[in-house]
Write an enzyme that holds these catalytic residues in place. Sequence first.
Site, PDB file in Angstrom:
ATOM      1  N   ASP A  87      -5.030  -1.968  -0.502  1.00  0.00           N
ATOM      2  CA  ASP A  87      -4.760  -0.553  -0.681  1.00  0.00           C
ATOM      3  C   ASP A  87      -3.250  -0.339  -0.547  1.00  0.00           C
ATOM      4  O   ASP A  87      -2.546  -1.171   0.033  1.00  0.00           O
ATOM      5  CB  ASP A  87      -5.517   0.221   0.410  1.00  0.00           C
ATOM      6  CG  ASP A  87      -5.134   1.677   0.471  1.00  0.00           C
ATOM      7  OD1 ASP A  87      -5.169   2.338  -0.584  1.00  0.00           O
ATOM      8  OD2 ASP A  87      -4.807   2.161   1.572  1.00  0.00           O
ATOM      9  N   ASP A  89      -1.394   3.288  -0.061  1.00  0.00           N
ATOM     10  CA  ASP A  89      -0.956   4.356   0.834  1.00  0.00           C
ATOM     11  C   ASP A  89      -1.437   4.135   2.263  1.00  0.00           C
ATOM     12  O   ASP A  89      -2.622   3.892   2.505  1.00  0.00           O
ATOM     13  CB  ASP A  89      -1.473   5.704   0.331  1.00  0.00           C
ATOM     14  CG  ASP A  89      -0.887   6.067  -1.018  1.00  0.00           C
ATOM     15  OD1 ASP A  89       0.269   6.512  -1.055  1.00  0.00           O
ATOM     16  OD2 ASP A  89      -1.581   5.880  -2.034  1.00  0.00           O
TER      17      ASP A  89
END
Length: 297
Positions: A87, A89
């Site tokens: 991922d 963010d």
Amino acid sequence: MQIALTLVSPDAEAAAAAVPAITAALAGARARVKEPRPLGPGAVDLLVEGEDARALRRAAEAALAGQAVDVCVQPWAGRRKRLLVADMDSTIIGCECIDELADFAGVKAQVSAITERAMRGELDFEGALRERVAMLKGLPITVLQQAYDERVRLNPGARTLVRTMAANGARCVLVSGGFTYFTSRVAEAAGFHHNRANRLVEEGRSLSGLVEEPILGREAKLAALVQEAADLGIAQSDALAIGDGANDLAMIEAAGLGVAYRAKPIVAAEADAKVDHADLTALLYFQGYTAAEFVTD
């Protein structure tokens, strides 16, 4: 069964001091700890003879309660992964890009509140993303570069993690529910081979308030991991996935090693391991890499 138990801490003394407590705790769980192997500053590997990795993890975490030490318990065989799916963010970078864009639009409080609930799994991710992007309508496109330059920073250890795994033959993929404008730049900065994310729709020189469909969310992240593993001709057990929010949970559960990084409770509860204290190089130590093997350029 041979089990790897890895301790990682930003405090080298804390990691070393945890070894006797872990050894005693595992003895109570009918497991035998062999000679500890230092991996680097604040990182120690223990080869454990035991039968139940889950029980050993519970015993280790109980022994470490309240200490700034991360622990990973997994089978010794197959630790070095051939695929990294991460991922972006609040995982590879230290912010939520949509929240930072919202700050420029003057609606950060509203957008951040929705982001937090979505990451906790309290809201449908796709609907929450549409709602937040709608609040960005009219924002000049030039703000995207400004937000990247001023707000986006790689989290400590991110570049070393990606470049070390890549140098050792792993494919590294950045998969985000955020936006391609940012993932393309972050992927290049960190050394990822590929990136996947959502696309913001432009209207002249401004954002239209729309995001292209279909939206890349929880199931799309899982699909990305499955496809990348299939393209490499490897099993999903050869993949490492890391994230912090509810939309990362499916890929974390599917990977051979799923790691929660500074994660929301729903993710931390289901991941194979958590990184709450150390930086992202902990994922290299979890795989048995030593600090001498890190690619830091």
